[in-house]
Design an enzyme around this catalytic site. Structure first.
Site, PDB file in Angstrom:
ATOM      1  N   LYS A   9       0.820  -1.217   0.000  1.00  0.00           N
ATOM      2  CA  LYS A   9       0.000   0.000   0.000  1.00  0.00           C
ATOM      3  C   LYS A   9       0.860   1.276   0.000  1.00  0.00           C
ATOM      4  O   LYS A   9       2.064   1.232   0.277  1.00  0.00           O
ATOM      5  CB  LYS A   9      -0.938  -0.033   1.214  1.00  0.00           C
ATOM      6  CG  LYS A   9      -1.976  -1.176   1.152  1.00  0.00           C
ATOM      7  CD  LYS A   9      -2.973  -1.097   2.310  1.00  0.00           C
ATOM      8  CE  LYS A   9      -4.026  -2.195   2.219  1.00  0.00           C
ATOM      9  NZ  LYS A   9      -5.054  -2.072   3.295  1.00  0.00           N
ATOM     10  N   ASN A 112      -2.352   0.089   6.892  1.00  0.00           N
ATOM     11  CA  ASN A 112      -1.810  -1.157   7.446  1.00  0.00           C
ATOM     12  C   ASN A 112      -0.880  -1.883   6.477  1.00  0.00           C
ATOM     13  O   ASN A 112      -0.688  -3.092   6.555  1.00  0.00           O
ATOM     14  CB  ASN A 112      -2.950  -2.052   7.942  1.00  0.00           C
ATOM     15  CG  ASN A 112      -3.937  -2.402   6.847  1.00  0.00           C
ATOM     16  OD1 ASN A 112      -3.748  -2.022   5.687  1.00  0.00           O
ATOM     17  ND2 ASN A 112      -4.971  -3.129   7.192  1.00  0.00           N
ATOM     18  N   HIS A 115      -2.316  -5.408   1.557  1.00  0.00           N
ATOM     19  CA  HIS A 115      -3.594  -6.094   1.361  1.00  0.00           C
ATOM     20  C   HIS A 115      -3.271  -7.487   0.868  1.00  0.00           C
ATOM     21  O   HIS A 115      -2.331  -7.675   0.100  1.00  0.00           O
ATOM     22  CB  HIS A 115      -4.431  -5.378   0.289  1.00  0.00           C
ATOM     23  CG  HIS A 115      -5.510  -6.244  -0.285  1.00  0.00           C
ATOM     24  ND1 HIS A 115      -6.769  -6.312   0.248  1.00  0.00           N
ATOM     25  CD2 HIS A 115      -5.499  -7.130  -1.324  1.00  0.00           C
ATOM     26  CE1 HIS A 115      -7.493  -7.187  -0.449  1.00  0.00           C
ATOM     27  NE2 HIS A 115      -6.738  -7.693  -1.408  1.00  0.00           N
ATOM     28  N   GLU A 126      -9.174 -10.808  -7.843  1.00  0.00           N
ATOM     29  CA  GLU A 126      -8.258  -9.692  -7.607  1.00  0.00           C
ATOM     30  C   GLU A 126      -7.020  -9.780  -8.497  1.00  0.00           C
ATOM     31  O   GLU A 126      -6.475  -8.753  -8.923  1.00  0.00           O
ATOM     32  CB  GLU A 126      -7.883  -9.649  -6.120  1.00  0.00           C
ATOM     33  CG  GLU A 126      -9.090  -9.285  -5.254  1.00  0.00           C
ATOM     34  CD  GLU A 126      -8.797  -9.245  -3.758  1.00  0.00           C
ATOM     35  OE1 GLU A 126      -7.650  -9.531  -3.344  1.00  0.00           O
ATOM     36  OE2 GLU A 126      -9.733  -8.911  -2.999  1.00  0.00           O
TER      37      GLU A 126
HETATM   38  P1  ATP Z   1      -7.158  -6.303   3.234  1.00  0.00           P
HETATM   39  O1  ATP Z   1      -8.495  -6.550   2.562  1.00  0.00           O
HETATM   40  O2  ATP Z   1      -6.540  -4.958   2.870  1.00  0.00           O
HETATM   41  O3  ATP Z   1      -6.200  -7.453   3.140  1.00  0.00           O
HETATM   42  P2  ATP Z   1      -8.342  -7.057   5.673  1.00  0.00           P
HETATM   43  O4  ATP Z   1      -8.993  -8.150   4.877  1.00  0.00           O
HETATM   44  O5  ATP Z   1      -7.533  -7.437   6.867  1.00  0.00           O
HETATM   45  O6  ATP Z   1      -7.426  -6.166   4.780  1.00  0.00           O
HETATM   46  P3  ATP Z   1     -10.828  -5.660   5.434  1.00  0.00           P
HETATM   47  O7  ATP Z   1     -11.867  -5.835   6.470  1.00  0.00           O
HETATM   48  O8  ATP Z   1     -10.987  -6.365   4.118  1.00  0.00           O
HETATM   49  O9  ATP Z   1      -9.422  -6.007   6.114  1.00  0.00           O
HETATM   50  O10 ATP Z   1     -10.653  -4.098   5.159  1.00  0.00           O
HETATM   51  C1  ATP Z   1      -9.994  -3.646   4.001  1.00  0.00           C
HETATM   52  C2  ATP Z   1      -9.101  -2.499   4.362  1.00  0.00           C
HETATM   53  O11 ATP Z   1      -9.904  -1.416   4.839  1.00  0.00           O
HETATM   54  C3  ATP Z   1      -8.138  -2.774   5.529  1.00  0.00           C
HETATM   55  O12 ATP Z   1      -6.958  -3.401   5.114  1.00  0.00           O
HETATM   56  C4  ATP Z   1      -7.874  -1.367   6.033  1.00  0.00           C
HETATM   57  O13 ATP Z   1      -6.930  -0.685   5.220  1.00  0.00           O
HETATM   58  C5  ATP Z   1      -9.233  -0.710   5.871  1.00  0.00           C
HETATM   59  N1  ATP Z   1     -10.049  -0.826   7.096  1.00  0.00           N
HETATM   60  C6  ATP Z   1     -10.682  -1.923   7.568  1.00  0.00           C
HETATM   61  N2  ATP Z   1     -11.345  -1.667   8.713  1.00  0.00           N
HETATM   62  C7  ATP Z   1     -11.137  -0.361   8.966  1.00  0.00           C
HETATM   63  C8  ATP Z   1     -11.561   0.535  10.003  1.00  0.00           C
HETATM   64  N3  ATP Z   1     -12.333   0.117  11.005  1.00  0.00           N
HETATM   65  N4  ATP Z   1     -11.133   1.817   9.937  1.00  0.00           N
HETATM   66  C9  ATP Z   1     -10.351   2.267   8.925  1.00  0.00           C
HETATM   67  N5  ATP Z   1      -9.925   1.473   7.917  1.00  0.00           N
HETATM   68  C10 ATP Z   1     -10.301   0.188   7.931  1.00  0.00           C
HETATM   69 MG    MG Z   2     -10.075  -7.837   3.056  1.00  0.00          MG
END
Ligand code: ATP
Ligand code: MG
Length: 134
Positions: A9, A112, A115, A126
């Site tokens: 990211k 974070n 992804h 994807e």
């Molecule tokens: P990714 O899909 O990026 O691998 P993930 O599957 O762990 O991450 P998801 O729930 O799919 O998490 O959320 C996608 C992305 O949205 C997260 O990686 C993060 O960058 C952002 N995100 C998720 N939850 C929050 C939140 N509560 N507040 C802010 N940003 C969030």
């Molecule tokens: Mg995710």
């Protein structure tokens, strides 16, 4: 062997830590199948994160993902989808296990660092989003 999509990211490209993440993946025996540096438009980022439509964090997330270059990559390994989720750790770096990529370099729950696809079906979708030629 199976394949999954990882995105490095914009918080990582900004801090010049791309090589660090690539090195973590290679040390964990993922083979790099495809990789490029790109900058997503907000429209593309919204399309990529369509599953999160309606979530309160979506607009900020889209703005962040379009804020600088990112590095989508396809990696391959036995059990790749599951193993990469283990390697990156929980969504929130503060809750991610010690030694995971997000725990090590993630800034907060939004920035974070990486992804990764969360299922084989999503990995296929994807990968096609970024690398239609594969
Ligand atoms: P990714 O899909 O990026 O691998 P993930 O599957 O762990 O991450 P998801 O729930 O799919 O998490 O959320 C996608 C992305 O949205 C997260 O990686 C993060 O960058 C952002 N995100 C998720 N939850 C929050 C939140 N509560 N507040 C802010 N940003 C969030
Ligand atoms: Mg995710």
């Amino acid at each position: 062997m199976n394949r999954t999509l990882l995105i490095i990211k914009p918080d990582v490209t900004e801090r010049n830590l791309v090589g660090h993440v690539v090195s973590r993946l290679e040390r964990a025996r993922f083979r790099i199948v495809a990789m490029r540096l790109t900058r997503l438009s907000e429209t593309d980022a919204r399309r990529f994160y369509a599953v999160h439509e309606g979530k309160p964090f979506l607009s900020d997330l889209v703005r962040f993902m379009a804020s600088g270059p990112c590095v989508p990559m396809v990696v391959e390994k036995e059990n790749a989808v599951e193993d990469i989720r283990t390697l990156i750790g929980a969504t929130d770096p503060a809750k991610a296990a010690c030694g995971t990529v997000r725990n090590e370099i993630g800034r907060d729950i939004q920035m974070n660092s990486v992804h990764a696809s969360d299922s084989d079906a999503n990995a296929v979708k994807e990968i096609a989003f970024f690398f239609p030629e594969l």
